[in-house]
Design an enzyme around this catalytic site. Structure first.
Site, PDB file in Angstrom:
ATOM      1  N   LEU A 168     -14.951  -0.242 -20.702  1.00 17.97           N
ATOM      2  CA  LEU A 168     -14.119  -0.609 -21.851  1.00 17.97           C
ATOM      3  C   LEU A 168     -14.619  -1.911 -22.475  1.00 17.97           C
ATOM      4  CD1 LEU A 168     -11.624   0.265 -23.444  1.00 17.97           C
ATOM      5  CD2 LEU A 168     -10.219  -1.021 -21.839  1.00 17.97           C
ATOM      6  N   CYS A 207       0.581   4.679  17.355  1.00 19.96           N
ATOM      7  CA  CYS A 207      -0.657   5.435  17.167  1.00 19.96           C
ATOM      8  C   CYS A 207      -0.589   6.724  17.975  1.00 19.96           C
ATOM      9  CB  CYS A 207      -1.846   4.573  17.606  1.00 19.96           C
ATOM     10  SG  CYS A 207      -3.401   5.494  17.632  1.00 19.96           S
ATOM     11  N   TYR A 216       0.830  -1.219   0.000  1.00 21.44           N
ATOM     12  CA  TYR A 216       0.000   0.000   0.000  1.00 21.44           C
ATOM     13  C   TYR A 216       0.861   1.265   0.000  1.00 21.44           C
ATOM     14  CZ  TYR A 216      -4.000  -2.998   0.268  1.00 21.44           C
ATOM     15  OH  TYR A 216      -4.938  -3.945  -0.051  1.00 21.44           O
ATOM     16  N   GLN A 253     -15.710   2.469  -5.911  1.00 22.09           N
ATOM     17  CA  GLN A 253     -14.992   1.354  -5.278  1.00 22.09           C
ATOM     18  C   GLN A 253     -13.508   1.684  -5.203  1.00 22.09           C
ATOM     19  OE1 GLN A 253     -16.643  -2.607  -7.127  1.00 22.09           O
ATOM     20  NE2 GLN A 253     -17.029  -0.955  -8.556  1.00 22.09           N
ATOM     21  N   ALA A 292     -12.988   5.489 -20.769  1.00 21.46           N
ATOM     22  CA  ALA A 292     -13.779   6.373 -19.892  1.00 21.46           C
ATOM     23  C   ALA A 292     -13.522   7.842 -20.223  1.00 21.46           C
ATOM     24  CB  ALA A 292     -13.446   6.088 -18.426  1.00 21.46           C
ATOM     25  N   CYS A 346      -7.937   1.470  18.698  1.00 24.99           N
ATOM     26  CA  CYS A 346      -8.611   2.555  19.418  1.00 24.99           C
ATOM     27  C   CYS A 346      -9.594   3.278  18.510  1.00 24.99           C
ATOM     28  CB  CYS A 346      -7.602   3.526  20.047  1.00 24.99           C
ATOM     29  SG  CYS A 346      -6.833   4.683  18.907  1.00 24.99           S
ATOM     30  N   HIS A 390     -15.022   1.325  -0.611  1.00 22.49           N
ATOM     31  CA  HIS A 390     -13.890   0.460  -0.254  1.00 22.49           C
ATOM     32  C   HIS A 390     -12.770   1.229   0.452  1.00 22.49           C
ATOM     33  CE1 HIS A 390     -15.120  -2.760  -3.471  1.00 22.49           C
ATOM     34  NE2 HIS A 390     -15.902  -2.738  -2.416  1.00 22.49           N
ATOM     35  N   CYS A 447      -3.485   6.320  20.963  1.00 24.33           N
ATOM     36  CA  CYS A 447      -3.393   5.359  22.073  1.00 24.33           C
ATOM     37  C   CYS A 447      -1.954   4.961  22.389  1.00 24.33           C
ATOM     38  CB  CYS A 447      -4.246   4.118  21.802  1.00 24.33           C
ATOM     39  SG  CYS A 447      -3.606   3.053  20.480  1.00 24.33           S
ATOM     40  N   CYS A 489      -6.471   3.127  13.334  1.00 30.03           N
ATOM     41  CA  CYS A 489      -5.841   2.277  14.344  1.00 30.03           C
ATOM     42  C   CYS A 489      -6.778   1.114  14.629  1.00 30.03           C
ATOM     43  CB  CYS A 489      -5.574   3.096  15.615  1.00 30.03           C
ATOM     44  SG  CYS A 489      -4.930   2.084  16.965  1.00 30.03           S
TER      45      CYS A 489
HETATM   46  P1  OAD Z   1     -11.631  -4.452 -12.184  1.00 24.51           P
HETATM   47  O1  OAD Z   1     -10.164  -4.461 -12.447  1.00 24.51           O
HETATM   48  O2  OAD Z   1     -12.274  -5.698 -11.722  1.00 24.51           O
HETATM   49  O3  OAD Z   1     -12.402  -3.985 -13.509  1.00 24.51           O
HETATM   50  C1  OAD Z   1     -11.958  -2.886 -14.235  1.00 24.51           C
HETATM   51  C2  OAD Z   1     -12.932  -2.616 -15.362  1.00 24.51           C
HETATM   52  O4  OAD Z   1     -12.568  -1.386 -15.959  1.00 24.51           O
HETATM   53  C3  OAD Z   1     -12.914  -3.694 -16.463  1.00 24.51           C
HETATM   54  O5  OAD Z   1     -14.259  -4.060 -16.784  1.00 24.51           O
HETATM   55  C4  OAD Z   1     -12.247  -2.964 -17.661  1.00 24.51           C
HETATM   56  O6  OAD Z   1     -12.807  -3.350 -18.904  1.00 24.51           O
HETATM   57  C5  OAD Z   1     -12.602  -1.518 -17.362  1.00 24.51           C
HETATM   58  N1  OAD Z   1     -11.620  -0.556 -17.893  1.00 24.51           N
HETATM   59  C6  OAD Z   1     -10.287  -0.675 -17.988  1.00 24.51           C
HETATM   60  N2  OAD Z   1      -9.736   0.424 -18.517  1.00 24.51           N
HETATM   61  C7  OAD Z   1     -10.759   1.279 -18.771  1.00 24.51           C
HETATM   62  C8  OAD Z   1     -10.857   2.582 -19.336  1.00 24.51           C
HETATM   63  N3  OAD Z   1      -9.782   3.265 -19.717  1.00 24.51           N
HETATM   64  N4  OAD Z   1     -12.081   3.135 -19.454  1.00 24.51           N
HETATM   65  C9  OAD Z   1     -13.190   2.460 -19.055  1.00 24.51           C
HETATM   66  N5  OAD Z   1     -13.170   1.236 -18.525  1.00 24.51           N
HETATM   67  C10 OAD Z   1     -11.966   0.655 -18.380  1.00 24.51           C
HETATM   68  O7  OAD Z   1     -11.884  -3.234 -11.177  1.00 24.51           O
HETATM   69  P2  OAD Z   1     -13.126  -2.964 -10.218  1.00 24.51           P
HETATM   70  O8  OAD Z   1     -14.390  -3.417 -10.865  1.00 24.51           O
HETATM   71  O9  OAD Z   1     -13.014  -1.570  -9.770  1.00 24.51           O
HETATM   72  O10 OAD Z   1     -11.778  -4.203  -4.114  1.00 24.51           O
HETATM   73  O11 OAD Z   1     -12.797  -3.926  -9.014  1.00 24.51           O
HETATM   74  C11 OAD Z   1     -13.709  -3.986  -7.948  1.00 24.51           C
HETATM   75  C12 OAD Z   1     -12.997  -4.255  -6.658  1.00 24.51           C
HETATM   76  O12 OAD Z   1     -12.169  -5.413  -6.794  1.00 24.51           O
HETATM   77  C13 OAD Z   1     -12.000  -3.181  -6.249  1.00 24.51           C
HETATM   78  O13 OAD Z   1     -12.595  -2.087  -5.597  1.00 24.51           O
HETATM   79  C14 OAD Z   1     -11.087  -3.917  -5.341  1.00 24.51           C
HETATM   80  C15 OAD Z   1     -10.888  -5.146  -6.181  1.00 24.51           C
HETATM   81  O14 OAD Z   1     -10.465  -6.281  -5.523  1.00 24.51           O
HETATM   82  C16 OAD Z   1     -11.103  -4.402  -2.979  1.00 24.51           C
HETATM   83  O15 OAD Z   1      -9.888  -4.316  -2.941  1.00 24.51           O
HETATM   84  C17 OAD Z   1     -11.968  -4.741  -1.829  1.00 24.51           C
END
Ligand code: OAD
Length: 241
Positions: free
Chosen positions: A211, A144, A61, A99, A228, A127, A116, A147, A124
Site C-alpha cells: 500500500l 498439557c 491471542y 510473516q 493487495a 515437553c 512467525h 505431559c 507445550c
Molecule cells: P506491518 O504492520 O509492519 O506492515 C504492514 C504493511 O502492509 C504496511 O507497509 C502497509 O502499507 C501495508 N498494507 C496495509 N494495508 C494493505 C493493503 N490492503 N494492501 C497492501 N498492503 C497493505 O506488518 P508486517 O510487515 O507484516 O511479527 O509486520 C512484520 C512483523 O511485525 C509481524 O509478522 C509481527 C510484527 O510484530 C511478530 O509478531 C514477531
C-alpha cells in the site's frame, strides 16, 4: 519478462490480510493505525511479557484467534494460490513465505511457510509434544495432553527475541528463485526485512507490492502501490491465472 520467471519466492506480511479484516501491526495509508499502536508489543509479543502476565497474553491471542476464525481470504490470497498451482504444473515453483500467523493463505489453497508461527496452533513449553490445533482458547489453567503439566501451553507464535521458523528452507528457495516479491509488509522486522538484500546479492529481480513504500522500498527493482486485493491479482494475471 515477468512470465519468464519459473521459480519465485513471495514474502507476505499483514497487509495482505488487511482487506480480510485483520489489523496490520504498524498501519498504513488506509488509516489503519495498527495493532502495535494500540498495545505494547513488548508485553504481547515477547517471552518476557508472557512470563510476567500469561493470562493477559493468552487473552490477547484468544481474542485474535477467535476473530481470525470469522474472516475469509481475499482476492490477493486466492491469486497467489492460483499462481503457485500454475507454476507447479509448469515444473516451476512459488515458495510462499508469510510473516502472518493467520491461516488465510492455506484457506485460499496455498502451501505456506509460516516463519512467525500460526496462531491457530499451540505447543507445550515443557515437553516434546508436536504442535497442536487449538480448538477454542488457551488458558494458564489448561493441562498439557502429553505431559499433564498445568500452565505450560502457549500460542505457536514466534515472539521478538525468538528464532523464526523454516529459515533453512527459505534460504534454499531463495537460492533457486529468480524473482523475489514482497507483499503487504513494512519491511521493518528482521530477518524477513533482509530477504530483499539477500535476493539482490543473489542477482535476483526484486518487486514490492504494497500500500505504501516499505522501509526498504529503495532495494526493489519494481514496485506497485495499492490495495493487495487489486494489485496482486493484476500481477498474477500476467500468467493468465
Ligand atoms: P506491518 O504492520 O509492519 O506492515 C504492514 C504493511 O502492509 C504496511 O507497509 C502497509 O502499507 C501495508 N498494507 C496495509 N494495508 C494493505 C493493503 N490492503 N494492501 C497492501 N498492503 C497493505 O506488518 P508486517 O510487515 O507484516 O511479527 O509486520 C512484520 C512483523 O511485525 C509481524 O509478522 C509481527 C510484527 O510484530 C511478530 O509478531 C514477531
Amino acid at each position: 519478462m515477468m512470465t519468464d520467471h519459473k521459480h519465485i519466492l513471495v514474502l507476505t506480511g499483514s497487509g495482505i490480510s488487511a482487506e480480510s479484516g485483520i489489523s496490520t501491526y504498524r498501519g498504513g495509508a488506509d488509516g489503519d493505525e495498527g495493532l502495535w499502536s494500540a498495545v505494547d508489543f513488548q508485553k504481547y509479543a515477547s517471552p518476557e511479557g508472557f512470563r510476567e502476565d500469561p493470562d493477559g497474553v493468552h487473552n490477547f491471542y484468544n481474542v485474535r484467534r477467535a476473530q481470525i476464525r470469522t474472516v475469509a481470504p481475499n482476492p490477493a490470497h486466492f491469486a497467489l494460490a492460483r499462481l503457485q498451482k500454475y507454476l507447479a504444473r509448469q515444473g516451476g515453483s512459488l515458495t510462499l513465505v508469510t510473516q502472518n500467523v493467520d491461516d488465510l493463505h492455506e484457506r485460499a489453497g496455498a502451501e505456506t511457510l509460516h516463519m512467525h508461527g500460526e496462531i491457530l496452533k499451540g505447543f507445550c513449553n515443557m515437553c516434546d509434544r508436536p504442535r497442536f490445533m487449538v480448538d477454542g482458547d488457551l488458558h494458564t489453567s489448561d493441562g498439557c495432553d502429553a505431559c499433564g503439566r498445568i500452565g505450560t501451553l502457549r500460542p505457536d507464535v514466534v515472539w521478538f527475541g525468538e528464532i523464526p521458523y523454516h529459515m533453512d528452507t527459505i534460504y534454499d528457495a531463495l537460492g533457486r528463485a529468480t524473482l523475489f516479491v514482497s507483499i503487504g509488509t513494512s519491511g521493518s522486522v528482521y530477518p524477513a526485512a533482509g530477504f530483499v538484500q539477500e535476493a539482490r546479492n543473489l542477482g535476483m529481480e526484486t518487486m514490492e507490492l504494497n500500500l505504501d513504500p516499505s522501509d526498504n522500498a529503495h532495494a526493489f527493482d519494481v514496485a506497485e502501490y495499492g490495495l493487495a486485493g487489486d494489485i496482486v491479482p493484476a500481477w498474477t494475471a500476467q500468467w493468465g491465472v
